[in-house]
Design an enzyme around this catalytic site. Structure first.
Site: not given
Ligand code: M6R
Length: 607
Positions: A2, A27, A74, A98-99, A479, A483, A486, A502, A602
């Site tokens: 958060c 956050r 969050w 936060n935590g 990746e 993308k 998410e 496999h 984020k």
């Molecule tokens: O800030 P970071 O690169 O450590 O974050 C890692 C992941 O949380 C981040 O890459 C997440 O998977 C993204 N939302 C992917 O787009």
């Protein structure tokens, strides 16, 4: 995870607290709230959902008061409802957190047994009650917090407001970041320097276990053993200007388009074009004795690490371990003294990665960090800081940070290879030449945006999508799938192309689009064979390749996307672009919230 902010101000603070929350929304954005003391009482406004809802709430019911705290959430414990929104308050105390308070359950039971009643399902509310109980019994705010902190297990950054002491706030940090900002007759607390950027640039970073009492005059900081300590005040240099989308519809789109520039910016720091050499920001950091590299990261950053593993092994012939940060510590990895542990993170605050970093340090490893936020916890704990120069990344889906990470990692792998005597000057020159071509090649990939947009409608109705790749294209497949899931909420998986036979090939039917990432090159024919195995079973393939590849294997595909022809070293940076654009356009067509997709944040500062 958060975002938290606190202000002891000269004037009413609610508006500035909300402005700080706008900078912290990365956050979390499940709910938001603000509390102040005025008229001898704690007052708060809270709202479920995006920050705009809190703004509306405050417009209808303004909140006066010159001392206050605020929070963007969050959700970890308890649904994202108004009653679970922070600040949590009793009559005496309000706090934001936060935590995660891991032992909240026994603490809650204990408090209930003493007759306290709870308004939320959160872990946080126990802290408000524990502090309040002591204050109600006559303890000073300082004594109350000092007694409560050792009782909390887990991770926290806290900012606490007291009804009877409207001239002070108390903050504490363990496992989650917290900074103190020094203003002109005002003092602040914040999750990061960005939150405080328009208020002050004078920032002190609290260390693990620190707690702090702030007043308008300044801050009194204590360490985990309650000894008064000084923490250096640094000038953050973070811009106070709100970052905007420019002409773009979404931050993600803007960030995808920034890639040629930010990759060039990043490479500039690692390539000496005049003498065709790669270099490091700390030139005398000795890499020659490194016998093993352990790469640890999460999410997209992990996939950058996965690409880098190929480079470290191929160029430098150094063995590489690679692990998700969230798993790394739990297998208690054996780390030889003198190894290099390399952490990759956009934010530099990801709790799992930070915890893994600290584990690696405890195992005698040298710590290298590839990070985009130069003031982050990871940046400050690195022996070798390898910054990416992507600029602030706001879209939750990481795009430009990823390609910049790849640029840094390729240059770092070449540095390691040279230090190990594995790279001739001619080979180094070739690597520099190819890397220097990356920005233009990425630009070339962006030129296919319209074509990608036009074919995105094939993907929109899908329930499941598979991505295939081989070698360094395999992490790009992973990746691409990340993308897509998410931001469009379509289930997607990435597979190593050769693994399909496999098991996963059983999933293939005409309803499951298969995105095949196959630049022409040494692995092309093998990937195409796997692709044909899919087509033979009725699978609908989208082939992403260059002109030669599309000519050779495009027939019979549902669609093809043509990329510029590039050297395999920079192919991961270039092929990241079409998978980003494809996910983006599918999400736009589906009408999802591209920049703030559901359930995500984020920066993930809880384990
Ligand atoms: O800030 P970071 O690169 O450590 O974050 C890692 C992941 O949380 C981040 O890459 C997440 O998977 C993204 N939302 C992917 O787009």
């Amino acid at each position: 995870m958060c975002g938290i902010i606190g202000i002891i101000g000269k004037d009413d603070v609610a508006e500035r607290l909300v402005d700080g929350l706008k900078r912290l929304e990365y956050r979390g954005y499940d709910s938001a709230g603000v509390a102040t003391v005025h008229g001898g009482a704690i007052d708060r406004r809270r709202a479920e959902g995006k920050l705009n809802n809190l703004v509306k709430e405050l417009a209808g019911s303004p909140l006066p008061g010159t001392t206050g705290i605020a929070h963007t959430r969050w959700a970890t414990h308890g649904a994202p409802t108004t009653s679970n929104a922070h600040p949590h308050a009793t009559g005496e105390v309000a706090l934001v957190h936060n935590g995660i308070i891991e032992n909240f359950k026994p603490l809650r039971d204990e408090l209930i047994a003493r007759g306290r009643t709870f308004d939320s399902q959160t872990d946080t509310e126990v802290v408000a009650h524990l502090v309040s109980e002591l204050v109600e019994q006559g303890a000073s705010p300082k004594d109350a917090v000092r007694q409560v902190l050792p009782r909390l297990h887990g991770a926290f950054a806290l900012a606490i407001l007291f009804r009877s002491h409207p001239d002070m706030l108390i903050g504490a940090r363990l496992g989650s970041p917290l900074v103190v900002g020094y203003g002109d007759g005002e003092t602040y607390l914040g999750s990061d320097a960005l939150a405080l950027a328009p208020l002050t640039q004078r920032i002190a970073y609290l260390e693990e276990g620190d707690w702090v009492v702030i007043t308008a005059q300044g801050a009194e900081i204590f360490d985990k053993d309650n000894n008064p300590v000084e923490r250096p005040v640094t000038i953050s240099g973070v811009s106070g200007a709100m970052i905007d989308k420019g002409n773009h519809r979404h931050f993600m789109q803007k960030e995808i388009y920034e890639q040629p520039v930010v990759v060039a910016q990043t490479l500039k720091a690692y390539l000496q074009r005049m003498d065709d050499r790669v270099s490091l920001p700390i030139p005398d950091f000795d890499l020659s004795a490194i016998r093993r590299v352990t790469i640890v990261a999460c999410g997209t950053s992990f996939y950058a690490g996965m690409v880098a593993r190929y480079w470290f092994e191929q160029f430098a012939r150094v063995p590489v371990d690679l692990d998700f940060a969230s798993e790394f510590r739990y297998r208690e990895p054996v780390m030889e003294e003198g190894g290099l542990a390399l952490f990759i993170s956009q934010s530099g605050e990801t709790a799992d990665t930070l915890a893994a970093l600290r584990y690696a340090r405890s195992q005698g490893q040298k710590i290298a960090v590839v990070v985009n936020v130069p003031t982050s916890s990871m940046a400050r704990e690195a022996d070798l800081l390898l910054p990416t120069h992507a600029g602030p990344e706001i879209g939750v889906a990481s795009t430009k940070a990823f390609t910049c990470q790849l640029a840094v990692l390729a240059a770092f792998a070449a540095n390691l290879a040279r230090a190990k005597g594995r790279l001739t000057p001619a080979e180094e020159k070739e690597i520099v030449r190819h890397l220097a071509e990356a920005p233009a090649a990425i630009n070339g990939a962006l030129a296919y945006d319209e074509a990608i947009e036009a074919m995105a409608h094939h993907i929109v109705p899908a329930r499941d999508v598979l991505y295939l790749g081989r070698g360094t294209d395999y992490p790009i497949a992973l990746e691409g799938a990340l993308k897509l899931k998410e931001i469009s909420y379509i289930h997607a998986e990435g597979y190593a192309a050769g693994e399909m036979k496999h098991g996963p090939i059983a999933l293939i039917d005409e309803l499951v689009p298969v995105i095949c990432i196959a630049p022409s090159g040494p692995l092309f024919e093998k990937t195409v064979s796997n692709m044909q195995e899919v087509q033979a079973r009725g699978g609908k393939v989208v082939l992403i390749s260059d002109y030669d590849g599309v000519q050779a294997a495009g027939e019979g595909c549902l669609a093809t996307i043509t990329m510029p022809k590039v050297h395999p070293l920079i192919a991961p940076m270039v092929y990241a672009v079409p998978v980003q654009l494809l996910a983006y356009h599918v999400a736009v067509l589906k009408g999802t919230d591209v920049d703030q997709p559901r359930n995500l944040a984020k920066s993930v500062t809880v384990e």
